[in-house]
Design a protein around this motif. Sequence first.
Motif, PDB file in Angstrom:
ATOM      1  N   LEU A  57      42.577  30.646  43.624  1.00 58.59           N
ATOM      2  CA  LEU A  57      42.547  31.432  44.860  1.00 58.59           C
ATOM      3  C   LEU A  57      41.805  32.743  44.613  1.00 58.59           C
ATOM      4  O   LEU A  57      41.958  33.367  43.571  1.00 58.59           O
ATOM      5  CB  LEU A  57      43.973  31.718  45.342  1.00 58.59           C
ATOM      6  CG  LEU A  57      44.817  30.487  45.635  1.00 58.59           C
ATOM      7  CD1 LEU A  57      46.247  30.897  45.962  1.00 58.59           C
ATOM      8  CD2 LEU A  57      44.227  29.678  46.776  1.00 58.59           C
ATOM      9  N   THR A  58      41.017  33.140  45.591  1.00 55.41           N
ATOM     10  CA  THR A  58      40.290  34.404  45.498  1.00 55.41           C
ATOM     11  C   THR A  58      40.851  35.373  46.520  1.00 55.41           C
ATOM     12  O   THR A  58      41.732  35.036  47.301  1.00 55.41           O
ATOM     13  CB  THR A  58      38.788  34.201  45.771  1.00 55.41           C
ATOM     14  OG1 THR A  58      38.649  33.863  47.157  1.00 55.41           O
ATOM     15  CG2 THR A  58      38.206  33.102  44.910  1.00 55.41           C
ATOM     16  N   GLN A  59      40.304  36.560  46.555  1.00 60.15           N
ATOM     17  CA  GLN A  59      40.714  37.535  47.564  1.00 60.15           C
ATOM     18  C   GLN A  59      39.726  37.563  48.716  1.00 60.15           C
ATOM     19  O   GLN A  59      39.788  38.439  49.558  1.00 60.15           O
ATOM     20  CB  GLN A  59      40.853  38.908  46.931  1.00 60.15           C
ATOM     21  CG  GLN A  59      42.026  38.949  45.974  1.00 60.15           C
ATOM     22  CD  GLN A  59      42.233  40.331  45.374  1.00 60.15           C
ATOM     23  OE1 GLN A  59      41.511  41.258  45.662  1.00 60.15           O
ATOM     24  NE2 GLN A  59      43.226  40.448  44.528  1.00 60.15           N
ATOM     25  N   ILE A  60      38.832  36.593  48.749  1.00 56.19           N
ATOM     26  CA  ILE A  60      37.887  36.478  49.864  1.00 56.19           C
ATOM     27  C   ILE A  60      38.670  36.061  51.094  1.00 56.19           C
ATOM     28  O   ILE A  60      39.660  35.359  51.011  1.00 56.19           O
ATOM     29  CB  ILE A  60      36.807  35.428  49.543  1.00 56.19           C
ATOM     30  CG1 ILE A  60      35.983  35.872  48.359  1.00 56.19           C
ATOM     31  CG2 ILE A  60      35.915  35.174  50.758  1.00 56.19           C
ATOM     32  CD1 ILE A  60      34.970  34.847  47.893  1.00 56.19           C
ATOM     33  N   GLY A  61      38.204  36.460  52.242  1.00 59.29           N
ATOM     34  CA  GLY A  61      38.862  36.089  53.494  1.00 59.29           C
ATOM     35  C   GLY A  61      39.618  37.282  54.039  1.00 59.29           C
ATOM     36  O   GLY A  61      39.722  38.323  53.405  1.00 59.29           O
ATOM     37  N   ARG A 119      46.847  33.808  40.892  1.00 61.70           N
ATOM     38  CA  ARG A 119      45.943  33.401  41.967  1.00 61.70           C
ATOM     39  C   ARG A 119      45.557  31.923  41.841  1.00 61.70           C
ATOM     40  O   ARG A 119      44.409  31.554  41.652  1.00 61.70           O
ATOM     41  CB  ARG A 119      44.708  34.303  41.995  1.00 61.70           C
ATOM     42  CG  ARG A 119      45.095  35.717  42.349  1.00 61.70           C
ATOM     43  CD  ARG A 119      43.997  36.587  42.857  1.00 61.70           C
ATOM     44  NE  ARG A 119      42.674  36.325  42.385  1.00 61.70           N
ATOM     45  CZ  ARG A 119      41.880  37.245  41.846  1.00 61.70           C
ATOM     46  NH1 ARG A 119      42.318  38.474  41.690  1.00 61.70           N
ATOM     47  NH2 ARG A 119      40.655  36.939  41.489  1.00 61.70           N
ATOM     48  N   ARG A 120      46.608  31.091  41.972  1.00 65.73           N
ATOM     49  CA  ARG A 120      46.414  29.647  41.820  1.00 65.73           C
ATOM     50  C   ARG A 120      47.351  28.922  42.785  1.00 65.73           C
ATOM     51  O   ARG A 120      48.503  29.308  42.974  1.00 65.73           O
ATOM     52  CB  ARG A 120      46.712  29.248  40.374  1.00 65.73           C
ATOM     53  CG  ARG A 120      46.504  27.789  40.087  1.00 65.73           C
ATOM     54  CD  ARG A 120      46.694  27.442  38.621  1.00 65.73           C
ATOM     55  NE  ARG A 120      47.914  28.040  38.105  1.00 65.73           N
ATOM     56  CZ  ARG A 120      48.035  28.584  36.895  1.00 65.73           C
ATOM     57  NH1 ARG A 120      47.021  28.611  36.073  1.00 65.73           N
ATOM     58  NH2 ARG A 120      49.169  29.089  36.500  1.00 65.73           N
ATOM     59  N   TRP A 121      46.839  27.872  43.371  1.00 67.58           N
ATOM     60  CA  TRP A 121      47.625  27.010  44.255  1.00 67.58           C
ATOM     61  C   TRP A 121      47.675  25.641  43.596  1.00 67.58           C
ATOM     62  O   TRP A 121      46.649  25.010  43.373  1.00 67.58           O
ATOM     63  CB  TRP A 121      46.953  26.934  45.624  1.00 67.58           C
ATOM     64  CG  TRP A 121      47.590  26.014  46.631  1.00 67.58           C
ATOM     65  CD1 TRP A 121      48.884  25.572  46.669  1.00 67.58           C
ATOM     66  CD2 TRP A 121      46.940  25.449  47.763  1.00 67.58           C
ATOM     67  NE1 TRP A 121      49.082  24.767  47.748  1.00 67.58           N
ATOM     68  CE2 TRP A 121      47.901  24.672  48.448  1.00 67.58           C
ATOM     69  CE3 TRP A 121      45.657  25.513  48.265  1.00 67.58           C
ATOM     70  CZ2 TRP A 121      47.604  23.969  49.606  1.00 67.58           C
ATOM     71  CZ3 TRP A 121      45.368  24.816  49.426  1.00 67.58           C
ATOM     72  CH2 TRP A 121      46.330  24.051  50.085  1.00 67.58           C
TER      73      TRP A 121
END
Length: 162
Positions: free
Chosen positions: A154-158, A135-137
Amino acid sequence: MFPAIGRLPIDKVCARDVIEVLQPIWFNKTETAYRVRDRVFQVLQWGVVQGMRKSDEQLETMVRSAFPSASKLLNQKRKHFAALPYPEVPAFIDKFNRTGVPEIVKLLHEFTILNGNRSGEARGANWDEIDFENRRWVIDKRRMKMGVEHRIPLTQIGRAHV
């Protein structure tokens, strides 16, 4: 600009000519004046390469010293937008998502807000930059304004889950 130096032979353009072109716009159209100055320098350098004029290193020095720093003037003029208070972000995103904008624009907009990056970085994102497992950009330094690699967790929000 054209009426001032446009008809002068390239070997006749001197520092005073360039300063006269820039004088009326340096303070009120700084960004434009800065670009004009650099374009004039490029054209004059092209003339040197083509053998149409002699190299004149003093010309650039004289023109640059005739005006205050463009970056300082621009920084003085620059007005940043106020940040939206964090508690208001979900309502803003919801309101934006109820507009008639295409879905891809809504997703990109939300992605940009949630990751705190510039829209150009998000628009230019490549799948190989995104590490879903960790979970990284990671944005390559060549795509960054400051030329430094940028890592965004990066999260799982959204609502956009891949």
